[in-house]
Motif scaffolding. Structure first.
Motif, mmCIF file in Angstrom:
data_model
loop_
_atom_site.group_PDB
_atom_site.id
_atom_site.type_symbol
_atom_site.label_atom_id
_atom_site.label_comp_id
_atom_site.label_asym_id
_atom_site.label_seq_id
_atom_site.Cartn_x
_atom_site.Cartn_y
_atom_site.Cartn_z
ATOM 1 N N VAL A 145 2.219 -7.223 -22.760
ATOM 2 C CA VAL A 145 2.775 -8.471 -23.283
ATOM 3 C C VAL A 145 4.269 -8.568 -22.974
ATOM 4 C CG1 VAL A 145 3.211 -9.814 -25.383
ATOM 5 C CG2 VAL A 145 1.013 -8.643 -25.078
ATOM 6 N N ASP A 146 4.983 -7.459 -23.127
ATOM 7 C CA ASP A 146 6.423 -7.452 -22.828
ATOM 8 C C ASP A 146 6.688 -7.793 -21.367
ATOM 9 O OD1 ASP A 146 7.027 -6.824 -25.434
ATOM 10 O OD2 ASP A 146 7.348 -4.687 -25.067
ATOM 11 N N TYR A 147 5.898 -7.201 -20.458
ATOM 12 C CA TYR A 147 6.098 -7.481 -19.037
ATOM 13 C C TYR A 147 5.766 -8.938 -18.717
ATOM 14 C CZ TYR A 147 6.089 -7.172 -13.983
ATOM 15 O OH TYR A 147 6.370 -7.399 -12.645
ATOM 16 N N GLY A 148 4.713 -9.452 -19.344
ATOM 17 C CA GLY A 148 4.350 -10.848 -19.143
ATOM 18 C C GLY A 148 5.445 -11.798 -19.582
ATOM 19 N N LYS A 149 6.095 -11.480 -20.703
ATOM 20 C CA LYS A 149 7.191 -12.316 -21.194
ATOM 21 C C LYS A 149 8.379 -12.275 -20.241
ATOM 22 C CE LYS A 149 6.241 -11.982 -26.170
ATOM 23 N NZ LYS A 149 6.726 -11.417 -27.455
ATOM 24 N N THR A 219 -0.078 -22.063 -26.352
ATOM 25 C CA THR A 219 -0.024 -21.012 -25.332
ATOM 26 C C THR A 219 0.734 -19.819 -25.903
ATOM 27 O OG1 THR A 219 2.034 -21.883 -24.377
ATOM 28 C CG2 THR A 219 -0.057 -22.661 -23.426
ATOM 29 N N GLN A 220 0.488 -18.654 -25.331
ATOM 30 C CA GLN A 220 1.083 -17.431 -25.860
ATOM 31 C C GLN A 220 1.992 -16.779 -24.830
ATOM 32 O OE1 GLN A 220 -1.738 -14.659 -27.457
ATOM 33 N NE2 GLN A 220 -0.197 -13.122 -27.933
ATOM 34 N N PRO A 221 3.286 -16.674 -25.123
ATOM 35 C CA PRO A 221 4.201 -15.992 -24.204
ATOM 36 C C PRO A 221 3.728 -14.570 -23.933
ATOM 37 C CG PRO A 221 5.422 -17.105 -25.941
ATOM 38 C CD PRO A 221 3.981 -17.165 -26.329
ATOM 39 N N GLY A 222 3.752 -14.176 -22.668
ATOM 40 C CA GLY A 222 3.307 -12.835 -22.305
ATOM 41 C C GLY A 222 1.864 -12.754 -21.891
ATOM 42 N N GLU A 223 1.063 -13.787 -22.248
ATOM 43 C CA GLU A 223 -0.352 -13.766 -21.883
ATOM 44 C C GLU A 223 -0.830 -15.057 -21.232
ATOM 45 O OE1 GLU A 223 -3.372 -12.004 -24.285
ATOM 46 O OE2 GLU A 223 -1.939 -10.910 -25.537
ATOM 47 N N GLU A 257 9.528 -30.912 -35.277
ATOM 48 C CA GLU A 257 10.499 -29.822 -35.439
ATOM 49 C C GLU A 257 9.833 -28.452 -35.312
ATOM 50 O OE1 GLU A 257 9.106 -31.018 -39.587
ATOM 51 O OE2 GLU A 257 9.648 -32.007 -37.688
ATOM 52 N N VAL A 258 8.584 -28.354 -35.762
ATOM 53 C CA VAL A 258 7.855 -27.083 -35.628
ATOM 54 C C VAL A 258 7.486 -26.841 -34.170
ATOM 55 C CG1 VAL A 258 5.782 -25.807 -36.291
ATOM 56 C CG2 VAL A 258 6.968 -27.225 -37.982
ATOM 57 N N LEU A 259 6.999 -27.856 -33.495
ATOM 58 C CA LEU A 259 6.648 -27.732 -32.078
ATOM 59 C C LEU A 259 7.871 -27.374 -31.237
ATOM 60 C CD1 LEU A 259 4.224 -30.778 -31.723
ATOM 61 C CD2 LEU A 259 3.600 -28.356 -31.739
ATOM 62 N N GLU A 260 9.032 -27.891 -31.619
ATOM 63 C CA GLU A 260 10.259 -27.588 -30.882
ATOM 64 C C GLU A 260 10.630 -26.111 -31.014
ATOM 65 O OE1 GLU A 260 13.271 -28.112 -28.304
ATOM 66 O OE2 GLU A 260 11.722 -29.599 -28.799
ATOM 67 N N LYS A 263 8.491 -24.302 -28.677
ATOM 68 C CA LYS A 263 8.895 -24.563 -27.295
ATOM 69 C C LYS A 263 10.057 -23.686 -26.879
ATOM 70 C CE LYS A 263 10.002 -28.386 -24.157
ATOM 71 N NZ LYS A 263 10.266 -29.852 -24.076
ATOM 72 N N ILE A 264 10.981 -23.441 -27.800
ATOM 73 C CA ILE A 264 12.131 -22.563 -27.519
ATOM 74 C C ILE A 264 11.656 -21.169 -27.140
ATOM 75 C CG2 ILE A 264 14.117 -21.428 -28.610
ATOM 76 C CD1 ILE A 264 14.486 -24.035 -30.249
ATOM 77 N N ARG A 265 10.503 -20.768 -27.696
ATOM 78 C CA ARG A 265 9.933 -19.435 -27.402
ATOM 79 C C ARG A 265 8.895 -19.495 -26.275
ATOM 80 N NH1 ARG A 265 9.731 -19.266 -33.268
ATOM 81 N NH2 ARG A 265 7.476 -19.560 -33.194
ATOM 82 N N ASN A 266 8.949 -20.556 -25.483
ATOM 83 C CA ASN A 266 8.034 -20.733 -24.340
ATOM 84 C C ASN A 266 6.571 -20.845 -24.762
ATOM 85 O OD1 ASN A 266 9.947 -20.767 -22.225
ATOM 86 N ND2 ASN A 266 10.120 -18.533 -22.315
ATOM 87 N N SER A 267 6.327 -21.482 -25.895
ATOM 88 C CA SER A 267 4.967 -21.714 -26.371
ATOM 89 C C SER A 267 4.787 -23.207 -26.619
ATOM 90 C CB SER A 267 4.713 -20.926 -27.661
ATOM 91 O OG SER A 267 3.412 -21.177 -28.159
#
Length: 318
Positions: A145-149, A219-223, A257-260, A263-267
């Motif tokens: 997961v870390d490498y994917g991120k 979507t899930q960052p890293g995967e 505001e929650v979706l934003e 989004k900041i975390r690439n999700s």
């Protein structure tokens, strides 16, 4: 209705809380490849399969989550036990006492008086290995997961470092089921991590059950960065080597505001890009507070949608 739900931690346990109201013959098949946090430490120090995902699902199926459930989920916040959940320690101790992780899980299930069964997909230790599209091979769930991120690369192959055999009880549950549910949960580390265990896809092929995938909302960052719904479905079908019958898709909550923050975390919300009879789309999500707002499936709405489509198919109404 015999229902077997397949996955990992938070997503699967969310579903089970709702499903236990609809079925008295419920089985959860849980991955054993977690290497993070308390589970990872117990795995390395005590040489036991990681108990965290199993614990989450045991508590979800508990007859009374209020007392014993809170005890199993209680996490120490300081001292030498800092970060460890009580249930993880109990499962590790039971494994040492019985010499068998599946037997330890069964005894913990008795303690919690759960409605249904929780089965580790195998009684052996296992480590995930991912091959990314840039050719990089990474071993270990957390490192994958870390490498994917970091790399923003897609996983092109998921496998196990050393092959392991499916728990015979899982094999039987899958074969005898009326309904097989995949997810919700992390696509690779919670769902596909089960499918690559030796004997798993053979059990699914032998089963006459309806196969339903509950898609992730985000979507899930890293995967799954950049994945649309069809990408998720195709990956599961690739490892299963057969088609899914239905896909349950939830629209995300509308709070901008929650979706934003996601989004900041690439999700971002998983895009609905399949237009056929297999997709059951609806508003099955909600926002909960876990230090900060998080988007989750609503246990009861998603279970109700799953039960209704299963009932229609099994009674030949569709």
């Amino acid at each position: 209705m015999k229902i077997t739900a397949i996955g990992g931690g938070t997503g699967l346990s969310t579903l089970l809380r709702g499903l236990k109201l609809y079925s008295s013959d419920l089985t959860a098949v849980v991955t054993i490849t977690d290497e993070g946090g308390s589970s990872g430490i117990l795995r390395e120090e005590l040489n036991v399969p990681p108990p965290g995902d199993v614990r989450n699902n045991l508590v979800a199926l508990a007859n009374d989550e209020d007392i014993l459930g809170k005890l199993f989920n209680y996490r120490f916040k300081n001292g030498s036990l800092n970060g460890h959940a009580v249930g993880n320690i109990i499962l590790a101790a039971l494994t040492k006492l019985t010499g068998s992780f599946p037997e330890a899980v069964a005894k913990a299930a008795d303690i919690l008086a759960i409605k249904g069964r929780v089965l580790p997909v195998s009684d052996k230790m296992a480590r995930l290995v991912a091959v990314f599209e840039d050719g990089q091979t990474v071993a270990g769930e957390t490192k994958i997961v870390d490498y994917g991120k970091k790399s923003m690369r897609k996983i092109v192959e998921l496998k196990l470092e050393t092959p392991i055999q499916i728990n015979p009880s899982c094999y039987d549950a899958i074969v005898q089921s009326d309904v097989l549910v995949f997810g919700p949960g992390s696509l690779y580390t919670s769902i596909i991590a089960n499918l690559i265990v030796d004997g798993f896809k053979e059990a699914v092929k032998k089963s006459k059950a309806i196969k339903i995938y509950i898609a992730n909302i985000m979507t899930q960052p890293g995967e799954t960065f950049g994945y649309k719904l069809n990408d998720h479905v195709l990956e599961i079908e690739k490892y299963l080597e057969q088609k899914l019958d239905f896909v349950i898709y939830s629209f995300p909550p509308s709070q901008a505001e929650v979706l934003e923050k996601y989004k900041i975390r690439n999700s971002v919300p998983v895009e609905l890009d399949i237009n056929d009879h297999r997709v059951i789309a609806g508003h099955f999500s909600k926002i909960i507070l876990e230090n900060e707002p998080r988007i989750r499936h609503d246990s009861f709405l998603i279970a109700k949608a799953l039960f209704e489509i299963s009932k229609k198919v099994l009674t030949n109404e569709v």
